[in-house]
Design an enzyme around this catalytic site. Structure first.
Site, PDB file in Angstrom:
ATOM      1  N   ASP A  40      -1.465 -24.125 -10.481  1.00 39.30           N
ATOM      2  CA  ASP A  40      -1.424 -25.210  -9.498  1.00 39.30           C
ATOM      3  C   ASP A  40      -2.608 -26.148  -9.724  1.00 39.30           C
ATOM      4  OD1 ASP A  40      -1.468 -26.743  -6.990  1.00 39.30           O
ATOM      5  OD2 ASP A  40      -0.010 -25.255  -6.290  1.00 39.30           O
ATOM      6  N   SER A 101       2.474 -29.940  -4.087  1.00 42.14           N
ATOM      7  CA  SER A 101       2.980 -28.678  -4.640  1.00 42.14           C
ATOM      8  C   SER A 101       4.389 -28.391  -4.147  1.00 42.14           C
ATOM      9  CB  SER A 101       2.062 -27.520  -4.241  1.00 42.14           C
ATOM     10  OG  SER A 101       0.800 -27.681  -4.834  1.00 42.14           O
ATOM     11  N   GLU A 275       1.914 -17.634  -9.751  1.00 43.26           N
ATOM     12  CA  GLU A 275       1.083 -18.827  -9.572  1.00 43.26           C
ATOM     13  C   GLU A 275      -0.408 -18.514  -9.551  1.00 43.26           C
ATOM     14  OE1 GLU A 275       1.009 -22.807  -6.849  1.00 43.26           O
ATOM     15  OE2 GLU A 275       0.875 -20.923  -5.783  1.00 43.26           O
ATOM     16  N   ASP A 280      -5.973 -25.373  -8.059  1.00 41.39           N
ATOM     17  CA  ASP A 280      -5.831 -26.577  -7.235  1.00 41.39           C
ATOM     18  C   ASP A 280      -6.901 -26.665  -6.157  1.00 41.39           C
ATOM     19  OD1 ASP A 280      -4.194 -28.825  -5.966  1.00 41.39           O
ATOM     20  OD2 ASP A 280      -4.083 -27.325  -4.370  1.00 41.39           O
ATOM     21  N   HIS A 284      -9.616 -29.618  -5.555  1.00 39.42           N
ATOM     22  CA  HIS A 284      -9.848 -30.368  -4.304  1.00 39.42           C
ATOM     23  C   HIS A 284     -11.332 -30.341  -3.927  1.00 39.42           C
ATOM     24  CE1 HIS A 284      -5.797 -31.474  -2.954  1.00 39.42           C
ATOM     25  NE2 HIS A 284      -5.360 -30.290  -3.337  1.00 39.42           N
ATOM     26  N   ASP A 322       2.004 -28.117 -11.484  1.00 41.51           N
ATOM     27  CA  ASP A 322       2.800 -28.964 -10.588  1.00 41.51           C
ATOM     28  C   ASP A 322       2.245 -30.380 -10.504  1.00 41.51           C
ATOM     29  OD1 ASP A 322       0.559 -27.919  -9.374  1.00 41.51           O
ATOM     30  OD2 ASP A 322       1.570 -27.333  -7.524  1.00 41.51           O
ATOM     31  N   HIS A 323       0.977 -30.545 -10.848  1.00 41.70           N
ATOM     32  CA  HIS A 323       0.278 -31.837 -10.844  1.00 41.70           C
ATOM     33  C   HIS A 323      -1.154 -31.549 -11.236  1.00 41.70           C
ATOM     34  CE1 HIS A 323      -1.615 -30.386  -7.231  1.00 41.70           C
ATOM     35  NE2 HIS A 323      -0.414 -30.083  -6.764  1.00 41.70           N
ATOM     36  N   HIS A 415      -4.849 -34.993  -5.466  1.00 41.18           N
ATOM     37  CA  HIS A 415      -4.012 -34.924  -6.669  1.00 41.18           C
ATOM     38  C   HIS A 415      -4.087 -36.246  -7.421  1.00 41.18           C
ATOM     39  CE1 HIS A 415      -1.306 -31.896  -4.284  1.00 41.18           C
ATOM     40  NE2 HIS A 415      -2.533 -31.464  -4.457  1.00 41.18           N
TER      41      HIS A 415
END
Lengths: 456, 456
Positions: A40, A101, A275, A280, A284, A322-323, A415
């Site tokens: 992620d 996500s 995952e 992710d 952040h 996912d990004h 993101h």
């Protein structure tokens, strides 16, 4: 002459057959198993940073990661982003918005785009069948493994259908209630999120146990699991970052190992989604330490899956993201290097360091000096000791110290829109190449894995 | 029965042969031509930004770029970086330093790593044969096309050997003096850099003309070129950014078209290196407008080459970059979008806008308001009108306006360490896949293109 010719023909025939067998490509087989691994928020910079961190400096060339030889392209992760007014009633499509996500995992799971925040449900609210459900309906076993709470967006997109990713209780309920042939559609659930499964209004842990699932609430229990239906919950919400876990909290690789052993008992095969959820979260936070902690955890799980797939050649493995999160870059401020060494031996993330510091009496600079492999310079000491004794401020100061020391750059706490890497291995992998949309990956996955059952 | 068996054998033999022919992979052919396209400083974010900019908003899906379907992996562009003291005499190898265009282009050209700043010469000073020279010695034609001065690092790595990339005069001299069978090794030279070729100490333009080269000094002359040996110089140093060129300065696509037509006259085939040189310069400036201008120019040239390669299937095309520049990202400050529309219709870069503004009398905000497709807000007007009437300050203010409006992020004014994309097309392309080192690309290119002549 005639006989000779015939004999020659025969010999030629055998030669031809041999040549044909050795030179023709393996026909496109339907894989028995699929493992879909999602990092992620994992962009190209995250992968490169971990490659440089994990490199053995005593060898001349940079050691490749297990994914490197498997790259076949990248993924453009656009989805349907709605630009709404303050009432949220008047919305227009925003062609330049980034995915989340939920929407991106939905694209992988169903082969279809949906609006941001939604889980395997169309913009107009229809349920969209997921590849996990398709596998289940074929008699295959299924699993979800994540370091976040299991009700978090990415795993939830494969095993539930809700209008809003925040509906954690509904997602948890669906893991138990969505049945096929009188049993829950997800056989193996391993990750965080105990508090969403064991609630005042409903105790799903008991319900799963009564339905025959083995339950694990710590690492020891996980490692002794034997059955084909497993529920393992190792934290109230997301699991701690890998570098902050205690000895009774398993790694993603250990959960993966147990999930594969369990699912592989079904001769029909399985679908498993895994995952590395918190790459992710570290993005952040703009925290390079967090990224490396979670990339190490994720790539170790990838290695377990590739070892399995090399032993079980009927297994298709897809590894992607996912990004991208953070707009991360290696190099900043016109300095032509990126240095992983300030993180050597640092096996705690800034959040854990902050908690430890706040529980003690030392100055921040004295505490940090004991916990890093480099000598603080005067400017760093000044900044650290001017930091208020406040959890967020201290954590951010530590994050910033490592970003500057390693020369990691970031453009956002959110993101970004950059494409993410795509790695594949196993039968059917020839169908994945070039720059693909995330929903195209989902479509091709259906075609390769469950060719007779694609829901249109 | 026996005869029947024999007949069956025969039939089976033919069937087998047919099946074999249709299912066996195309044998690895030696490409007759190779075109190597380098987007200097082009990272994944640069490609994605141009894809979003070039997209037709009236269609639902984002339109793919011509390179997208050709992605097979990415390139890790590490090279030998020396960390020296102030005397530059005491150097140690820095395993975490980033490459420059000289060292990275050398890796592509020769298959070998060298130190930063050096052109096709080993760390200890030995000449390293380039793929262009290898092609020339095979009787093939050769060409270099770039938007920078032709003596700039990337093209120079393919056609010269110097210890320091700054030796522009030596590089220019070598383009003429390095002979094979009594003629210069580079047949087609198109780009910028007149002042390095026509100097007080030596007039290489005259020398090339006397040696039989056609000479072009503007677009009209370029487009009427017919011969097999061409020298075109369209600017004293680097050519203007694509969006700032006048009607007598050609595009990279036009130079590419002329180069292909010229080189293709040789039945032995050719090697052509083409560089979108100034994507890198725009990255150093952190200028999204510059990046889009130069990506448009580069991708248009890629399209010309792919059109040629689809007509001439014996042509291998490789498209990649030497490193990423700028730590560019799409999305900043926790805003989940990247918007190309503020650049719609803006066909001048900040440098050209600055020159035009400084020649006039208006306020900066009034001038900008006339030249952008959006309405300036109060904060932007205030910032613009507080900018000193100074070339650098004005240019930076305009760059910053577009970065903020488009939501483009940057981590550096220099090179970064992130991997860059790899695209391939044509015979031999199956040898390129996954994450490769830049020198490995060079080695495989030799093996595929000139299998008998690899210098070790």
């Amino acid at each position: 002459m005639k006989n000779l010719l015939r004999a020659s023909f025969g010999a030629l025939f055998i030669l031809t057959l041999t040549a044909c067998v050795s030179s023709s490509p393996t026909p496109v087989e339907t894989p028995r198993n699929v493992v879909f691994l999602l990092g992620d928020g994992m962009g190209f910079a995250h992968v490169k940073a971990y490659r440089m961190y994990a490199d053995d400096p005593s060898t001349e060339l940079v050691d490749p990661l297990p994914v490197d030889a498997l790259q076949v392209g990248s993924v453009s992760t656009d989805s349907i982003v709605m630009d709404c007014d303050s009432t949220a009633l008047n919305c227009t499509r925003d062609p330049h918005g980034f995915t989340d996500s939920a929407s991106s995992a939905t694209a992988y799971a169903t082969g279809k785009d949906t609006v941001v925040g939604r889980l395997s449900m169309s913009p107009s609210g229809e349920t969209m069948t997921t590849i996990l459900e398709g596998a289940c309906m074929q008699g295959k076993s299924t699993g979800l493994v994540a370091t976040s709470e299991l009700t978090h967006a990415s795993p939830a997109a494969f095993g539930s259908h809700v209008a809003d990713r925040e509906q954690a209780a509904d997602i948890a309920n669906q893991y138990f209630d969505n049945h096929w042939e009188e049993k829950p559609m997800v056989d193996v659930l391993l990750g965080g999120g105990l508090e969403h499964m064991q609630r005042l209004d409903r105790d799903l842990v008991s319900e799963f146990r009564q339905a025959g699932y083995e339950i694990a609430l710590n690492r020891s229990e996980l490692l002794s699991m034997q059955g084909e239906q497993l529920l393992g919950l190792f934290a109230p919400n997301g699991m701690p970052y890998a570098w902050d876990r205690d000895s009774e909290t398993p790694s993603l690789a250990e959960m993966t190992q147990v999930a594969l052993k369990s699912l592989d008992q079904n001769p029909q095969g399985f679908f498993l989604m895994i995952e590395g959820s918190e790459i992710d979260w570290a993005g952040h936070d703009k925290s390079i330490i967090g990224v490396i902690s979670e990339m190490e955890d994720f790539i170790s799980a990838v290695q377990v899956v590739l070892d399995f797939a090399r032993q079980n050649r009927d297994t298709l493995v897809i590894i992607t993201a996912d990004h991208e999160t953070g707009g991360m870059s290696l190099g900043r401020d016109n300095i032509y290097r990126w240095d992983p060494r300030p993180m050597n031996g640092v096996k705690a993330t800034p959040a854990a360091m902050t908690a430890k510091y706040l529980a003690g009496e030392e100055s921040l600079s004295a505490f940090i000096a004991e916990n890093v492999p480099f000598e603080l310079n005067n400017a760093e000491v000044t900044i650290l000791d001017a930091t208020p004794r406040d959890e967020t401020a201290v954590r951010d100061a530590i994050i910033d110290l490592f970003n500057k020391r390693t020369l990691t750059g970031w453009s956002s706490t959110g993101h970004t829109g950059v494409d993410v890497p795509l790695y594949v291995f196993g039968p059917g992998s020839e169908r994945f190449h070039g720059v693909m949309q995330n929903e195209t990956i989902g479509q091709v996955l259906w075609e390769v894995f469950i060719p007779t059952e694609h829901p249109d």
